[in-house]
Write an enzyme that holds these catalytic residues in place. Structure first.
Site: not given
Ligand SMILES: [Zn+2]
Ligand SMILES: *[C@@H]1O[C@H](CO)[C@@H](O)[C@H](O)[C@H]1NC(C)=O
Ligand SMILES: *[C@@H]1O[C@H](CO)[C@@H](O)[C@H](O)[C@H]1NC(C)=O
Ligand SMILES: *[C@@H]1O[C@H](CO)[C@@H](O)[C@H](O)[C@H]1NC(C)=O
Length: 605
Positions: A187, A254
């Site tokens: 992501d 994340e």
């Molecule tokens: Zn990163």
């Protein structure tokens, strides 16, 4: 999932290039590189005038993985020699040669460009997987990875965790060796629609202009994910199969905390392998670049903790025509002022990662001001010098203070509902980043004692963190402190003495990868032919926070080369014009396969 040696004979050469459709070439503009871990160095360099150039220590000689010697026997900031794979030396050399072919470069650019084009933004308000359609874009990433990495798809076991998390197992032939875990995330942070016009190339284009691959995620962290996969695809293509199992874990959130991705993958690994079952864990993080006239690589070896504290003050409601002297909002304001007037103590401690980093910069930074260098060296044995050094650093760069202490920042405040009604409650969220050497318990104790005076001043019953601390005889309301989120500071991965073996393999791999390329014409202000490795403390957290129990050797490093005005090798930021220099990307791949091969030969103490 393991492989016997017969599989080696059947492994194919990687199909470079995979496509006949080269990415577009366009003109570029320069930008200032990534979130450098060198904050401290950059700020201090600004304060001190450039010093004399000191002679470099001798360039490291090459050693095989069996001989993990330290350079020169110097007690300050010991350096590992270049660590070149021994058993798999020929594989390493062949892959190094492949890196410089146009065919491989085209293939690498194609692979990362395709990944950048998949718009996997993480938004802070995303609901659970399955309940929020914005996650679904990661299915396209899964399909893409299957297409772009046929050998990985064929020879690694792939598991899908919580719909979009990816867990690959490259089974080693020797199950007695602890596996190596390599992390990355698919992501990205979102692109602010208002900034679209500022992008030289559109953020999801994956355009290649001959030098840079452009777009959101090109640096953070698709370069890590695709770079790792390219390294493994190359290794399989050259007939290599591991003795030590290598596991890849790719999260998909994340940038908003990692709960859905890493937060689900980690328990699978915990259950399968148990605590402290991995030889080392590698994740995104530090990079390398020029500081004080020398090249330093900065693997993150620890992370600060964090804690959000909700302060709430309640009181009687009523009509505001007959108000008390202080409403809940006024009392809360006093509490906020009290906190801000009571910052956490900041001290440069010899046990801190930042201090060890300073020692390394002083030991090897060619251009460091001689006075600063001397002060740092004196501080090793003199408490007075340590205090003076602290004073110099804090006044030169207040940001240094935040790196060596717990911080507090009131970021949300709520209260009141009508213009003419007394507020029955008012609350604020205080965001703490907990010093690497402190703990949530210490921070709670400090907050509780700091704010007790507010409870007494306003006759509030005081409930800090679930305790009943103070009861007022003339009760006017409640004052509570609650930790709404809590992350302890991470353990510090050993970098010296016993237990530092995995760090030396990392350091030696960094040096070997750096030495394998001729950096002379890469745009540096001057020729620098030696790389030094220094422990560093990243300013934020990565997905590693879910994996602490699995290994004591956790390193946040990806061999990115952060940008600077002096040399235009781009890195990446959560900002416009994120881009990745193709040479930097190829060198990341070199680092990954060097590290994987060296870890094969590492013997845990
Ligand atoms: Zn990163
Ligand atoms: C899932 O979405 C539905 C409808 O959008 C909503 O009512 C429900 O509360 C959501 N569930 C969760 C767990 O967020
Ligand atoms: C204060 O807290 C007590 C115990 O939780 C509760 O019973 C009381 O209603 C609260 N008073 C106010 C004014 O919030
Ligand atoms: C590196 O490249 C420069 C310029 O291209 C060249 O002069 C130098 O000899 C090279 N160094 C090595 C070690 O090959």
């Amino acid at each position: 999932m393991g492989f016997d040696t017969k599989d080696k004979a059947t492994a194919q050469q990687p199909p470079y290039p995979l496509h006949n459709d080269p990415p577009r070439f366009r003109k570029i503009s320069r930008y200032i590189g990534s979130l450098s871990l060198a904050l401290i160095a950059a700020s201090v360099a600004y304060y001190f005038c450039p010093g004399r150039l000191l002679a470099h220590p001798a360039v490291a000689s090459e050693h095989t993985a069996q001989g993990q010697h330290l350079r020169g026997g110097d007690p300050v900031c010991p350096q590992a020699d270049a660590l070149v794979p021994g058993v798999n030396h020929d594989v390493w050399l062949t892959l190094g040669e492949a890196l410089s072919t146009q065919g491989f470069q085209d293939h690498a650019v194609y692979a990362i460009s395709g990944a950048v084009q998949i718009k996997g933004e993480s938004f802070i308000d995303m609901g659970p997987v399955g309940n929020d359609s914005r996650w679904e874009v990661h299915a396209a990433m899964h399909e893409y990875l299957v297409r772009a990495f046929p050998l990985i798809n064929k020879f690694l076991k792939r598991e899908i965790v919580n719909t979009y998390g990816l867990l690959y197992t490259w089974g080693g032939s020797d199950p007695s060796l602890k596996p190596l875990l390599m992390l990355a995330h698919m992501d990205t942070v979102p692109v602010d629609e208002d900034t679209l016009r500022e992008w030289t190339h559109p953020p999801w284009s994956g355009d290649f202009d001959g030098t840079y691959i452009w777009g959101r995620g090109s640096a953070d962290d698709k370069s890590g994910m695709i770079g790792t996969m390219l390294a493994i695809e190359m290794l399989i293509g050259r007939g290599f199969f591991p003795t030590r199992t290598v596991i890849l874990a790719f999260g998909f959130d994340e940038e908003i905390g990692g709960v859905q991705g890493a937060g689900h993958i980690s328990p699978v690994l915990q259950q399968r392998y148990g605590p402290n079952s991995f030889a080392a864990i590698l994740d995104e993080g530090g990079s390398f670049g020029e500081e004080y006239g020398s090249i330093f690589a900065s693997p993150g070896v620890a992370e600060k903790g964090s804690m959000n504290v909700r302060m709430e003050i309640t009181g009687a409601g009523g009509h505001s025509s007959v108000p008390p002297a202080h409403t809940s909002i006024g009392k809360l304001a006093a509490a906020i002022v009290k906190l801000e007037d009571s910052p956490f103590e900041a001290h440069l401690l010899r046990e801190s990662v930042i201090y060890r980093r300073l020692l390394c910069l002083a030991q090897y930074g060619a251009d460091m001001d001689p006075m600063l260098r001397q002060k740092i060296k004196d501080s090793m044995t003199s408490d007075q010098s340590l205090l003076e050094l602290e004073g110099i650093l804090f006044s030169a760069a207040p940001v240094v203070k935040t790196l060596v202490s717990t911080t507090q920042s009131v970021n949300i405040v709520q209260g009141g509902f009508a213009q003419n009604a007394l507020p029955e409650r008012a609350s604020a969220i205080v965001n703490h980043r907990i010093d690497s050497l402190s703990s949530s318990a210490a921070v709670k104790a400090r907050d509780a004692s700091t704010l007790e005076e507010i409870a007494r001043r306003f006759n509030l019953n005081y409930h800090p963190f679930g305790t009943a601390n103070y009861h007022s005889a003339a009760f006017t309301g409640n004052f509570s402190l609650v930790a709404t989120t809590l992350l302890e500071p991470s353990p510090i991965s050993p970098t010296e003495g016993v237990g530092a073996g995995a760090y030396h393999v990392l350091s030696g791999s960094i040096v070997a990868a750096y030495n394998a390329y001729n950096w002379t014409n890469s745009g540096r202000s001057k020729e620098v032919d030696t790389i030094f490795v220094t422990p560093a403390l990243p300013s934020g957290n990565t997905d590693t926070r879910f994996y602490w129990d699995l290994s004591s050797n956790i390193f946040r490093y990806n061999h990115d080369n952060f940008g600077s005005p002096e040399h235009p090798l781009g890195g990446g930021v959560h900002s416009v014009n994120e881009r990745l220099h193709v040479r930097v990307f190829l060198e990341m791949v070199r680092f990954y396969f060097t590290y994987i091969l060296n870890m094969q030969e590492y013997h845990e103490a």
